[in-house]
Design an enzyme around this catalytic site. Structure first.
Site, PDB file in Angstrom:
ATOM      1  N   THR A   1       0.843  -1.201   0.000  1.00  0.00           N
ATOM      2  CA  THR A   1       0.000   0.000   0.000  1.00  0.00           C
ATOM      3  C   THR A   1       0.876   1.249   0.000  1.00  0.00           C
ATOM      4  O   THR A   1       2.005   1.205   0.488  1.00  0.00           O
ATOM      5  CB  THR A   1      -0.851  -0.045   1.285  1.00  0.00           C
ATOM      6  OG1 THR A   1      -1.743  -1.132   1.156  1.00  0.00           O
ATOM      7  CG2 THR A   1      -1.628   1.227   1.525  1.00  0.00           C
TER       8      THR A   1
ATOM      9  N   ARG B   1     -14.382  -7.081  -0.465  1.00  0.00           N
ATOM     10  CA  ARG B   1     -13.681  -6.822   0.811  1.00  0.00           C
ATOM     11  C   ARG B   1     -13.075  -5.412   0.796  1.00  0.00           C
ATOM     12  O   ARG B   1     -12.431  -5.004  -0.164  1.00  0.00           O
ATOM     13  CB  ARG B   1     -12.581  -7.860   1.018  1.00  0.00           C
ATOM     14  CG  ARG B   1     -11.761  -7.669   2.307  1.00  0.00           C
ATOM     15  CD  ARG B   1     -10.493  -6.898   2.059  1.00  0.00           C
ATOM     16  NE  ARG B   1      -9.631  -6.834   3.241  1.00  0.00           N
ATOM     17  CZ  ARG B   1      -8.542  -6.080   3.315  1.00  0.00           C
ATOM     18  NH1 ARG B   1      -8.176  -5.334   2.287  1.00  0.00           N
ATOM     19  NH2 ARG B   1      -7.804  -6.062   4.407  1.00  0.00           N
ATOM     20  N   ILE B   2     -13.284  -4.685   1.858  1.00  0.00           N
ATOM     21  CA  ILE B   2     -12.705  -3.344   1.964  1.00  0.00           C
ATOM     22  C   ILE B   2     -11.796  -3.304   3.185  1.00  0.00           C
ATOM     23  O   ILE B   2     -12.177  -3.761   4.265  1.00  0.00           O
ATOM     24  CB  ILE B   2     -13.833  -2.288   2.051  1.00  0.00           C
ATOM     25  CG1 ILE B   2     -14.554  -2.247   0.694  1.00  0.00           C
ATOM     26  CG2 ILE B   2     -13.271  -0.913   2.388  1.00  0.00           C
ATOM     27  CD1 ILE B   2     -15.800  -1.438   0.670  1.00  0.00           C
ATOM     28  N   GLY B   3     -10.598  -2.786   2.984  1.00  0.00           N
ATOM     29  CA  GLY B   3      -9.629  -2.737   4.081  1.00  0.00           C
ATOM     30  C   GLY B   3      -9.691  -1.419   4.833  1.00  0.00           C
ATOM     31  O   GLY B   3     -10.681  -0.679   4.773  1.00  0.00           O
ATOM     32  N   ASP B   4      -8.612  -1.141   5.533  1.00  0.00           N
ATOM     33  CA  ASP B   4      -8.560   0.078   6.359  1.00  0.00           C
ATOM     34  C   ASP B   4      -8.227   1.335   5.557  1.00  0.00           C
ATOM     35  O   ASP B   4      -8.548   2.445   5.986  1.00  0.00           O
ATOM     36  CB  ASP B   4      -7.485  -0.094   7.441  1.00  0.00           C
ATOM     37  CG  ASP B   4      -6.109  -0.320   6.823  1.00  0.00           C
ATOM     38  OD1 ASP B   4      -5.998  -1.156   5.897  1.00  0.00           O
ATOM     39  OD2 ASP B   4      -5.149   0.344   7.241  1.00  0.00           O
TER      40      ASP B   4
ATOM     41  N   THR C   1      -0.410   1.164   6.900  1.00  0.00           N
ATOM     42  CA  THR C   1      -0.307   0.021   5.989  1.00  0.00           C
ATOM     43  C   THR C   1      -0.159  -1.246   6.809  1.00  0.00           C
ATOM     44  O   THR C   1       0.537  -1.255   7.828  1.00  0.00           O
ATOM     45  CB  THR C   1       0.886   0.159   5.015  1.00  0.00           C
ATOM     46  OG1 THR C   1       1.007  -1.061   4.277  1.00  0.00           O
ATOM     47  CG2 THR C   1       2.196   0.452   5.726  1.00  0.00           C
ATOM     48  N   GLY C   2      -0.821  -2.303   6.371  1.00  0.00           N
ATOM     49  CA  GLY C   2      -0.735  -3.542   7.119  1.00  0.00           C
ATOM     50  C   GLY C   2      -2.019  -4.328   6.991  1.00  0.00           C
ATOM     51  O   GLY C   2      -2.817  -4.087   6.080  1.00  0.00           O
ATOM     52  N   HIS C   3      -2.209  -5.248   7.909  1.00  0.00           N
ATOM     53  CA  HIS C   3      -3.379  -6.132   7.865  1.00  0.00           C
ATOM     54  C   HIS C   3      -4.628  -5.332   8.249  1.00  0.00           C
ATOM     55  O   HIS C   3      -4.920  -5.102   9.415  1.00  0.00           O
ATOM     56  CB  HIS C   3      -3.144  -7.292   8.830  1.00  0.00           C
ATOM     57  CG  HIS C   3      -4.066  -8.435   8.612  1.00  0.00           C
ATOM     58  ND1 HIS C   3      -3.747  -9.717   8.918  1.00  0.00           N
ATOM     59  CD2 HIS C   3      -5.323  -8.490   8.096  1.00  0.00           C
ATOM     60  CE1 HIS C   3      -4.755 -10.516   8.605  1.00  0.00           C
ATOM     61  NE2 HIS C   3      -5.717  -9.784   8.105  1.00  0.00           N
ATOM     62  N   GLY C   4      -5.353  -4.911   7.228  1.00  0.00           N
ATOM     63  CA  GLY C   4      -6.409  -3.913   7.380  1.00  0.00           C
ATOM     64  C   GLY C   4      -7.470  -4.217   8.413  1.00  0.00           C
ATOM     65  O   GLY C   4      -7.974  -3.306   9.082  1.00  0.00           O
TER      66      GLY C   4
END
Ligand code: ASP
Length: 338
Positions: free
Chosen positions: A204, A232-235, A255-258
């Site tokens: 990201t 799917r929507i992340g952070d 950035t990372g595991h949303g």
């Protein structure tokens, strides 16, 4: 007459001095994703190409600030360079969803008035960060999703592309690997759960800047996570999770595991610690990323900036593509030990 000359002289000196003092404030910090980035995984050529792209993004953003532009335009300039570069998981080079397509998320926030805009799950908008800006500036909403967001960006005159424009061989290979692993494990393919628990390569992009007027802005753009379930929507497009900016505390791009960053409202939590507990941005970010998130297995990192223009880069993964440029120093780095 002599008095008049003296007054004019003093006004010129003082205003010049003030301009210099204000200018010293400008600063930009960027990331190109955090994850299991280790020396044995990148060739010298890849390292060089990533560092060059990071430097080009920093330079583009800093040039806007230097010429008196505002921080939102600076972060957009930096993010656009990274969206257009195949090195990062945003725009060209975005990861593949489980069905083998690309769905992109982006958001932007202004620290002066807490205005924000975001798009989630766009498939045809070439530069999702520009669509997020349009939502902020030219709609009464904060977030638009899916085909509606693409239609909106098209109506605003933003460049549209076929979904395969975002394709790259490296990301396709990553998709194939996860696909093979998932099928071998006979995982519940529809949920994507098995993959979300596995090890990821991130990528990201994000930027935070402060301009000559002392205004903060933050933005983030991503293809999400490899093999994510459709929809799917992340952070990254979620204000308060992946992006936040408030002149009273700080600007953050994550950035990372949303899923973890959403549940722990990471970007806002860091700024809240600064604002209400009078902590330094470094301390607040360390607490959230290195203690809270790490203790529950939430991997990733943030870049941040305080209103004085001090950049902060914190990650609990082996590496994070990152860099900053201030009036005093410029640096780009990849691994945890540089
Ligand atoms: N945070 C992004 C997401 O969960 C992924 C990343 O940062 O690499 O969608």
């Amino acid at each position: 007459m002599k008095k008049l000359i003296l007054v004019v002289f003093l006004v010129v000196i003082l205003s010049g001095g003030m301009a210099v003092a204000a200018k010293q404030n400008i600063s930009i910090v960027i990331h190109g994703g955090a994850g299991t980035i280790q020396r044995d995984q990148l060739s010298a050529a890849q390292e060089e190409s990533i560092k060059q792209a990071l430097q080009a993004a920093l330079d583009a953003g800093y040039a806007v600030l230097e010429s008196g532009g505002d921080s939102t335009q600076a972060i957009i300039a930096a993010i656009k360079v990274m969206e257009d570069s195949p090195n990062f998981n945003a725009g060209k080079g975005a990861v593949y969803t489980k069905p083998g397509k690309h769905e992109l998320d982006a958001s932007i926030m202004r620290g002066s008035d807490l205005e924000a805009g975001a798009v989630a799950g766009v498939s045809f908008t070439k530069n999702p960060i520009l669509a997020a800006e349009q939502v902020m500036l030219n709609s009464p909403h904060v977030m638009l999703a899916g085909s509606g967001a693409d239609t909106f960006s098209e109506l605003k005159g933003l460049a549209q592309v076929d979904n395969d424009y975002f394709d790259t061989e490296a990301r396709f290979k990553a998709w194939q690997e996860v696909d093979a692993k998932t099928k071998a494990k006979k995982a519940e393919i529809a949920s994507g759960q098995d993959v979300l628990d596995a090890e990821f390569k991130f990528g990201t992009v994000g930027a935070v800047a402060v301009d000559q007027a002392g205004n903060l802005a933050a933005g983030t753009s991503t293809g999400g996570m490899t093999y994510k379930a459709w929809g799917r929507i992340g952070d990254s497009p979620v204000i308060g999770a992946g992006t936040y900016a408030d002149n009273r505390s700080c600007g953050i791009s994550a950035t990372g595991h949303g899923e973890f960053f959403i549940r722990y409202a990471v970007a806002h939590d860091i700024c809240a610690r600064v604002r209400y507990q009078n902590k330094s941005l470094q301390q607040a970010a360390d607490e959230v990323i290195m203690e809270e998130l790490k203790s529950v297995g939430g991997s990733g990192g943030i870049i941040g900036m305080d209103p004085a223009g001090k950049p902060v880069m914190v990650f609990n993964t082996p590496g994070m593509y990152r860099g900053y440029k201030t009036t005093e120093k410029s640096k780009v780095a990849i691994y945890g030990d540089e």
